[in-house]
Scaffold this motif. Sequence first.
Motif, short mmCIF file in Angstrom:
data_model
loop_
_atom_site.label_atom_id
_atom_site.label_comp_id
_atom_site.label_asym_id
_atom_site.label_seq_id
_atom_site.Cartn_x
_atom_site.Cartn_y
_atom_site.Cartn_z
N THR A 76 0.82 -1.20 0.00
CA THR A 76 0.00 0.00 0.00
C THR A 76 0.86 1.26 0.00
O THR A 76 0.58 2.21 -0.75
CB THR A 76 -0.95 0.01 1.22
OG1 THR A 76 -1.72 -1.19 1.21
CG2 THR A 76 -1.86 1.21 1.21
N LEU A 77 1.90 1.27 0.82
CA LEU A 77 2.79 2.42 0.85
C LEU A 77 3.50 2.61 -0.49
O LEU A 77 3.69 3.74 -0.96
CB LEU A 77 3.81 2.29 1.99
CG LEU A 77 3.25 2.41 3.40
CD1 LEU A 77 4.35 2.16 4.43
CD2 LEU A 77 2.63 3.78 3.62
N GLY A 78 3.88 1.51 -1.14
CA GLY A 78 4.50 1.59 -2.46
C GLY A 78 3.56 2.16 -3.50
O GLY A 78 3.95 3.01 -4.31
N ILE A 79 2.32 1.71 -3.48
CA ILE A 79 1.31 2.22 -4.42
C ILE A 79 1.06 3.71 -4.18
O ILE A 79 0.96 4.49 -5.13
CB ILE A 79 0.00 1.40 -4.30
CG1 ILE A 79 0.23 -0.02 -4.83
CG2 ILE A 79 -1.14 2.08 -5.05
CD1 ILE A 79 -0.91 -0.98 -4.57
N ILE A 80 0.98 4.10 -2.92
CA ILE A 80 0.77 5.51 -2.60
C ILE A 80 1.95 6.35 -3.09
O ILE A 80 1.75 7.44 -3.65
CB ILE A 80 0.55 5.70 -1.08
CG1 ILE A 80 -0.82 5.14 -0.67
CG2 ILE A 80 0.64 7.17 -0.69
CD1 ILE A 80 -1.05 5.10 0.82
N GLY A 121 -2.18 11.08 -4.26
CA GLY A 121 -1.24 10.46 -3.33
C GLY A 121 -1.45 10.95 -1.91
O GLY A 121 -1.44 10.16 -0.96
N ILE A 122 -1.62 12.25 -1.75
CA ILE A 122 -1.86 12.83 -0.41
C ILE A 122 -3.18 12.33 0.15
O ILE A 122 -3.28 11.98 1.32
CB ILE A 122 -1.80 14.37 -0.46
CG1 ILE A 122 -0.37 14.82 -0.73
CG2 ILE A 122 -2.34 14.99 0.82
CD1 ILE A 122 -0.23 16.31 -0.98
N PHE A 123 -4.22 12.28 -0.69
CA PHE A 123 -5.53 11.81 -0.25
C PHE A 123 -5.45 10.36 0.22
O PHE A 123 -5.95 10.01 1.29
CB PHE A 123 -6.56 11.96 -1.38
CG PHE A 123 -7.89 11.39 -1.03
CD1 PHE A 123 -8.73 12.04 -0.14
CD2 PHE A 123 -8.32 10.19 -1.58
CE1 PHE A 123 -9.96 11.52 0.20
CE2 PHE A 123 -9.54 9.65 -1.25
CZ PHE A 123 -10.37 10.32 -0.36
N LEU A 124 -4.81 9.49 -0.57
CA LEU A 124 -4.69 8.08 -0.18
C LEU A 124 -3.84 7.91 1.08
O LEU A 124 -4.14 7.08 1.93
CB LEU A 124 -4.12 7.26 -1.33
CG LEU A 124 -5.09 6.91 -2.44
CD1 LEU A 124 -4.37 6.16 -3.56
CD2 LEU A 124 -6.24 6.08 -1.92
N ALA A 125 -2.76 8.68 1.18
CA ALA A 125 -1.91 8.59 2.38
C ALA A 125 -2.69 8.99 3.62
O ALA A 125 -2.58 8.34 4.67
CB ALA A 125 -0.68 9.47 2.21
N SER A 126 -3.48 10.05 3.52
CA SER A 126 -4.27 10.46 4.69
C SER A 126 -5.35 9.44 5.01
O SER A 126 -5.64 9.18 6.17
CB SER A 126 -4.86 11.85 4.48
OG SER A 126 -5.73 11.85 3.37
N VAL A 163 -5.15 6.14 4.48
CA VAL A 163 -4.46 5.02 5.13
C VAL A 163 -4.10 5.36 6.56
O VAL A 163 -4.23 4.54 7.47
CB VAL A 163 -3.21 4.60 4.32
CG1 VAL A 163 -2.32 3.66 5.11
CG2 VAL A 163 -3.62 3.97 3.00
N PHE A 164 -3.66 6.61 6.80
CA PHE A 164 -3.33 7.04 8.15
C PHE A 164 -4.55 6.99 9.06
O PHE A 164 -4.48 6.54 10.20
CB PHE A 164 -2.74 8.46 8.13
CG PHE A 164 -2.45 9.00 9.49
CD1 PHE A 164 -1.38 8.52 10.24
CD2 PHE A 164 -3.27 9.97 10.05
CE1 PHE A 164 -1.13 9.01 11.51
CE2 PHE A 164 -3.03 10.47 11.31
CZ PHE A 164 -1.96 9.99 12.05
N VAL A 165 -5.69 7.45 8.58
CA VAL A 165 -6.92 7.44 9.38
C VAL A 165 -7.34 6.01 9.69
O VAL A 165 -7.71 5.70 10.83
CB VAL A 165 -8.05 8.22 8.65
CG1 VAL A 165 -9.40 7.96 9.28
CG2 VAL A 165 -7.74 9.70 8.63
N VAL A 166 -7.26 5.10 8.71
CA VAL A 166 -7.62 3.70 8.95
C VAL A 166 -6.69 3.08 9.98
O VAL A 166 -7.12 2.37 10.89
CB VAL A 166 -7.60 2.91 7.62
CG1 VAL A 166 -7.68 1.41 7.87
CG2 VAL A 166 -8.73 3.36 6.72
N TYR A 167 -5.40 3.36 9.87
CA TYR A 167 -4.43 2.84 10.83
C TYR A 167 -4.70 3.39 12.23
O TYR A 167 -4.65 2.66 13.21
CB TYR A 167 -3.00 3.19 10.39
CG TYR A 167 -1.95 2.68 11.32
CD1 TYR A 167 -1.59 1.34 11.33
CD2 TYR A 167 -1.31 3.52 12.22
CE1 TYR A 167 -0.63 0.85 12.19
CE2 TYR A 167 -0.35 3.05 13.09
CZ TYR A 167 -0.02 1.71 13.08
OH TYR A 167 0.92 1.25 13.95
N LEU A 168 -5.01 4.68 12.32
CA LEU A 168 -5.30 5.31 13.61
C LEU A 168 -6.55 4.70 14.25
O LEU A 168 -6.55 4.41 15.45
CB LEU A 168 -5.47 6.82 13.43
CG LEU A 168 -5.69 7.63 14.70
CD1 LEU A 168 -4.46 7.58 15.59
CD2 LEU A 168 -6.00 9.08 14.34
#
Length: 166
Positions: A19-23, A34-39, A41-46
């Motif tokens: 996932t990090l590679g794709i982002i 990229g910024i939208f997907l990273a945020s 993923v961060f929210v899901v992880y949190l």
Amino acid sequence: MTPISKYINYIKTSIIYITLGIILILYIYNQLVGIFLASLVFVVYLVSFLISLSSKRRLLRLIRDYPIISDKEISNKMERTLEDVRNILFSLSKNQNKKKWLIVFLNNRYIFLNERVVKNFKQLYHMGYNEKKILEHLQRNTRIKSRAEVKAIEHTLANQNRLKNE
């Protein structure tokens, strides 16, 4: 950990790296996406972190009332799978050096001892009692079953440098 849980952890770790590679690739081509997907993923992880933290606190609140309780009994009381309970107890046992309670791993099961039992054990240990005498005294007040449990408690406390006189 069982081979299945190791395999599942490997898959989870792999998915995170993929996932990090794709982002990163998407960020190179389209920064906004990229910024939208990273945020996202961060929210899901949190959220997953907060859920696991909540389950640890709920488990601790439930089991502190019991002098000694095993992972199977916790699983029945919380109505969760034994694997989930063992994972929570494993993570709690890694950070128990400064805690007053104790989690012991013996014969592929976890045993939780509350503050009162740990304090009582330390008192008996410092009075110079051997495993048999400690077992006899602890059996009067708790559901401790064998000398192996006494030895595991002593070993865990010694490994964490918690057997010192207080």
